[in-house]
Each structure stands twice: as structure tokens, then as C-alpha cells.
Design a protein around this motif. Structure first.
Motif, PDB file in Angstrom:
ATOM      1  N   MET A  58       0.768  -1.054  -0.167  1.00 58.80           N
ATOM      2  CA  MET A  58      -0.014   0.095   0.109  1.00 58.80           C
ATOM      3  C   MET A  58       0.900   1.262  -0.160  1.00 58.80           C
ATOM      4  O   MET A  58       0.426   2.217  -0.531  1.00 58.80           O
ATOM      5  CB  MET A  58      -0.877   0.028   1.150  1.00 58.80           C
ATOM      6  N   LYS A  59       1.861   1.174   0.756  1.00 57.22           N
ATOM      7  CA  LYS A  59       2.901   2.341   0.931  1.00 57.22           C
ATOM      8  C   LYS A  59       3.365   2.754  -0.613  1.00 57.22           C
ATOM      9  O   LYS A  59       3.542   3.885  -0.789  1.00 57.22           O
ATOM     10  CB  LYS A  59       3.810   2.247   1.953  1.00 57.22           C
ATOM     11  N   GLU A  60       3.611   1.757  -1.152  1.00 57.36           N
ATOM     12  CA  GLU A  60       4.685   2.133  -2.532  1.00 57.36           C
ATOM     13  C   GLU A  60       3.402   2.784  -3.554  1.00 57.36           C
ATOM     14  O   GLU A  60       3.718   3.918  -4.130  1.00 57.36           O
ATOM     15  CB  GLU A  60       5.007   0.732  -3.260  1.00 57.36           C
ATOM     16  N   ARG A  61       2.237   2.290  -3.473  1.00 52.19           N
ATOM     17  CA  ARG A  61       0.989   2.821  -4.472  1.00 52.19           C
ATOM     18  C   ARG A  61       0.927   4.384  -3.950  1.00 52.19           C
ATOM     19  O   ARG A  61       0.528   5.327  -4.754  1.00 52.19           O
ATOM     20  CB  ARG A  61      -0.050   1.978  -4.380  1.00 52.19           C
ATOM     21  N   THR A  62       0.863   4.665  -2.825  1.00 52.09           N
ATOM     22  CA  THR A  62       0.501   5.937  -2.097  1.00 52.09           C
ATOM     23  C   THR A  62       1.540   6.917  -2.239  1.00 52.09           C
ATOM     24  O   THR A  62       1.397   8.244  -2.496  1.00 52.09           O
ATOM     25  CB  THR A  62       0.092   5.963  -0.587  1.00 52.09           C
ATOM     26  N   GLN A  63       2.800   6.488  -2.613  1.00 49.85           N
ATOM     27  CA  GLN A  63       3.859   7.641  -3.099  1.00 49.85           C
ATOM     28  C   GLN A  63       3.591   8.319  -4.016  1.00 49.85           C
ATOM     29  O   GLN A  63       4.186   9.518  -4.306  1.00 49.85           O
ATOM     30  CB  GLN A  63       5.276   6.644  -3.151  1.00 49.85           C
ATOM     31  N   ILE A  64       2.747   7.962  -4.966  1.00 46.63           N
ATOM     32  CA  ILE A  64       2.411   8.989  -6.170  1.00 46.63           C
ATOM     33  C   ILE A  64       1.819  10.087  -5.834  1.00 46.63           C
ATOM     34  O   ILE A  64       2.065  11.043  -6.656  1.00 46.63           O
ATOM     35  CB  ILE A  64       1.509   8.202  -7.306  1.00 46.63           C
ATOM     36  N   LEU A  65       1.281  10.146  -4.843  1.00 47.37           N
ATOM     37  CA  LEU A  65       0.483  11.414  -4.355  1.00 47.37           C
ATOM     38  C   LEU A  65       1.232  12.339  -3.816  1.00 47.37           C
ATOM     39  O   LEU A  65       0.821  13.536  -3.808  1.00 47.37           O
ATOM     40  CB  LEU A  65      -0.715  10.958  -3.072  1.00 47.37           C
ATOM     41  N   LYS A  66       2.468  12.107  -3.084  1.00 52.48           N
ATOM     42  CA  LYS A  66       3.605  13.087  -3.099  1.00 52.48           C
ATOM     43  C   LYS A  66       3.756  13.865  -4.196  1.00 52.48           C
ATOM     44  O   LYS A  66       3.973  15.394  -4.004  1.00 52.48           O
ATOM     45  CB  LYS A  66       5.057  12.477  -2.622  1.00 52.48           C
ATOM     46  N   ARG A  67       3.843  13.321  -5.496  1.00 51.15           N
ATOM     47  CA  ARG A  67       4.196  14.225  -6.636  1.00 51.15           C
ATOM     48  C   ARG A  67       2.830  14.754  -7.219  1.00 51.15           C
ATOM     49  O   ARG A  67       2.871  15.848  -7.790  1.00 51.15           O
ATOM     50  CB  ARG A  67       4.929  13.553  -7.643  1.00 51.15           C
ATOM     51  N   TYR A  68       2.028  13.919  -7.014  1.00 52.22           N
ATOM     52  CA  TYR A  68       0.601  14.124  -8.175  1.00 52.22           C
ATOM     53  C   TYR A  68      -0.671  13.933  -7.181  1.00 52.22           C
ATOM     54  O   TYR A  68      -1.326  12.861  -7.239  1.00 52.22           O
ATOM     55  CB  TYR A  68       0.563  13.063  -9.219  1.00 52.22           C
ATOM     56  N   PRO A  69      -0.733  14.825  -6.280  1.00 52.09           N
ATOM     57  CA  PRO A  69      -2.039  14.780  -5.410  1.00 52.09           C
ATOM     58  C   PRO A  69      -3.167  14.607  -6.062  1.00 52.09           C
ATOM     59  O   PRO A  69      -4.191  14.151  -5.558  1.00 52.09           O
ATOM     60  CB  PRO A  69      -1.872  16.095  -4.572  1.00 52.09           C
ATOM     61  N   TYR A  70      -3.224  15.288  -7.413  1.00 52.51           N
ATOM     62  CA  TYR A  70      -4.583  15.238  -7.928  1.00 52.51           C
ATOM     63  C   TYR A  70      -4.803  13.949  -9.014  1.00 52.51           C
ATOM     64  O   TYR A  70      -5.789  13.770  -9.558  1.00 52.51           O
ATOM     65  CB  TYR A  70      -4.812  16.390  -8.853  1.00 52.51           C
TER      66      TYR A  70
ATOM     67  N   VAL B 227      -7.276   3.698  -5.301  1.00 50.65           N
ATOM     68  CA  VAL B 227      -7.662   2.419  -5.048  1.00 50.65           C
ATOM     69  C   VAL B 227      -6.564   1.420  -4.927  1.00 50.65           C
ATOM     70  O   VAL B 227      -5.510   1.566  -5.915  1.00 50.65           O
ATOM     71  CB  VAL B 227      -8.587   1.732  -6.341  1.00 50.65           C
ATOM     72  N   VAL B 228      -6.473   0.901  -3.760  1.00 49.26           N
ATOM     73  CA  VAL B 228      -4.926   0.072  -3.750  1.00 49.26           C
ATOM     74  C   VAL B 228      -5.637  -1.496  -3.051  1.00 49.26           C
ATOM     75  O   VAL B 228      -6.054  -1.333  -2.146  1.00 49.26           O
ATOM     76  CB  VAL B 228      -4.081   0.540  -2.508  1.00 49.26           C
ATOM     77  N   GLY B 229      -5.376  -2.302  -4.125  1.00 54.44           N
ATOM     78  CA  GLY B 229      -6.100  -3.799  -3.919  1.00 54.44           C
ATOM     79  C   GLY B 229      -7.671  -3.554  -3.437  1.00 54.44           C
ATOM     80  O   GLY B 229      -8.450  -3.091  -4.344  1.00 54.44           O
ATOM     81  N   SER B 230      -7.877  -4.107  -2.210  1.00 57.65           N
ATOM     82  CA  SER B 230      -9.337  -4.168  -1.896  1.00 57.65           C
ATOM     83  C   SER B 230      -9.687  -2.886  -1.159  1.00 57.65           C
ATOM     84  O   SER B 230     -10.931  -2.809  -0.612  1.00 57.65           O
ATOM     85  CB  SER B 230      -9.476  -5.220  -1.149  1.00 57.65           C
ATOM     86  N   TYR B 231      -8.882  -1.690  -1.146  1.00 60.68           N
ATOM     87  CA  TYR B 231      -9.060  -0.605  -0.063  1.00 60.68           C
ATOM     88  C   TYR B 231      -8.875   0.474  -0.985  1.00 60.68           C
ATOM     89  O   TYR B 231      -8.577   0.582  -2.175  1.00 60.68           O
ATOM     90  CB  TYR B 231      -7.776  -0.577   0.794  1.00 60.68           C
ATOM     91  N   ILE B 232      -9.909   1.411  -0.562  1.00 62.63           N
ATOM     92  CA  ILE B 232     -10.020   2.656  -1.322  1.00 62.63           C
ATOM     93  C   ILE B 232      -9.327   3.862  -0.182  1.00 62.63           C
ATOM     94  O   ILE B 232     -10.122   3.807   0.895  1.00 62.63           O
ATOM     95  CB  ILE B 232     -11.620   3.222  -1.691  1.00 62.63           C
ATOM     96  N   ILE B 233      -8.830   4.427  -0.447  1.00 65.02           N
ATOM     97  CA  ILE B 233      -8.018   5.768   0.217  1.00 65.02           C
ATOM     98  C   ILE B 233      -8.836   6.698  -0.176  1.00 65.02           C
ATOM     99  O   ILE B 233      -8.670   7.379  -1.313  1.00 65.02           O
ATOM    100  CB  ILE B 233      -6.742   5.777   0.101  1.00 65.02           C
ATOM    101  N   ILE B 234      -9.593   7.362   0.961  1.00 64.04           N
ATOM    102  CA  ILE B 234     -10.143   8.615   0.465  1.00 64.04           C
ATOM    103  C   ILE B 234      -9.435   9.682   0.817  1.00 64.04           C
ATOM    104  O   ILE B 234      -9.064   9.655   2.234  1.00 64.04           O
ATOM    105  CB  ILE B 234     -11.527   8.615   0.864  1.00 64.04           C
ATOM    106  N   TYR B 235      -9.154  10.786   0.204  1.00 65.73           N
ATOM    107  CA  TYR B 235      -8.180  11.872   0.634  1.00 65.73           C
ATOM    108  C   TYR B 235      -8.758  13.042   0.173  1.00 65.73           C
ATOM    109  O   TYR B 235      -9.396  13.324  -0.742  1.00 65.73           O
ATOM    110  CB  TYR B 235      -6.815  11.759   0.519  1.00 65.73           C
ATOM    111  N   LYS B 236      -8.292  14.289   0.973  1.00 66.55           N
ATOM    112  CA  LYS B 236      -8.643  15.761   0.492  1.00 66.55           C
ATOM    113  C   LYS B 236      -7.342  16.134   0.265  1.00 66.55           C
ATOM    114  O   LYS B 236      -6.335  16.392   0.992  1.00 66.55           O
ATOM    115  CB  LYS B 236      -9.337  16.300   1.863  1.00 66.55           C
ATOM    116  N   VAL B 237      -7.091  16.995  -0.992  1.00 69.45           N
ATOM    117  CA  VAL B 237      -6.232  17.878  -1.292  1.00 69.45           C
ATOM    118  C   VAL B 237      -6.275  19.230  -0.718  1.00 69.45           C
ATOM    119  O   VAL B 237      -7.391  19.784  -0.901  1.00 69.45           O
ATOM    120  CB  VAL B 237      -6.122  18.015  -2.902  1.00 69.45           C
TER     121      VAL B 237
END
Length: 65
Positions: free
Chosen positions: A1-13, A30-40
Motif C-alpha cells: 500500500m505504501k508504494e502505491r500511495t507514494q504517487i500522491l507526493k508528486r501528483y496529489p490530483y 484504489v489499492v487492492g481491496s481498499y479505497i483511500i479517500i483523501y482531501k487535497v
């Protein structure tokens, strides 16, 4: 999961807009069976609002935006 979320550091949108809220700053990744909901907050900050398992009903959760 951590690897997939690293993209948000450079491309939050890069995540999709959450149609449930229909606000351009509330997005999901979406990361596997999980949905990470976030606010920019701005280009260098996001707030993770929830990590949600996709088998559960999102409408039944109270998410503070």
C-alpha cells in the motif's frame, strides 16, 4: 500500500474524484481491496480522510470533510 500511495507526493490530483461527494478536492486511490479517500489541501499536502474496504457500503460511513 505504501508504494502505491507514494504517487500522491508528486501528483496529489492523480486520484479519481469521489462521486459520492462530487468535490474536486476529495479524491480516492484504489489499492487492492481498499479505497483511500483523501482531501487535497494544496499541492504539497493531503489529508487522508479514511481507508475503506471496498466490500463495505461507503454510504453507511460518516466521513468528515
Amino acid at each position: 500500500m505504501k508504494e502505491r500511495t507514494q504517487i500522491l507526493k508528486r501528483y496529489p490530483y492523480s486520484g479519481q474524484i469521489v462521486t459520492f461527494f462530487n468535490l474536486k478536492d476529495i479524491r480516492q486511490l484504489v489499492v487492492g481491496s481498499y479505497i483511500i479517500i483523501y482531501k487535497v489541501i494544496h499541492e504539497t499536502q493531503i489529508d487522508i480522510l479514511t481507508i475503506h474496504h471496498s466490500s463495505r457500503d461507503l454510504g453507511s460511513r460518516e466521513i468528515e470533510i
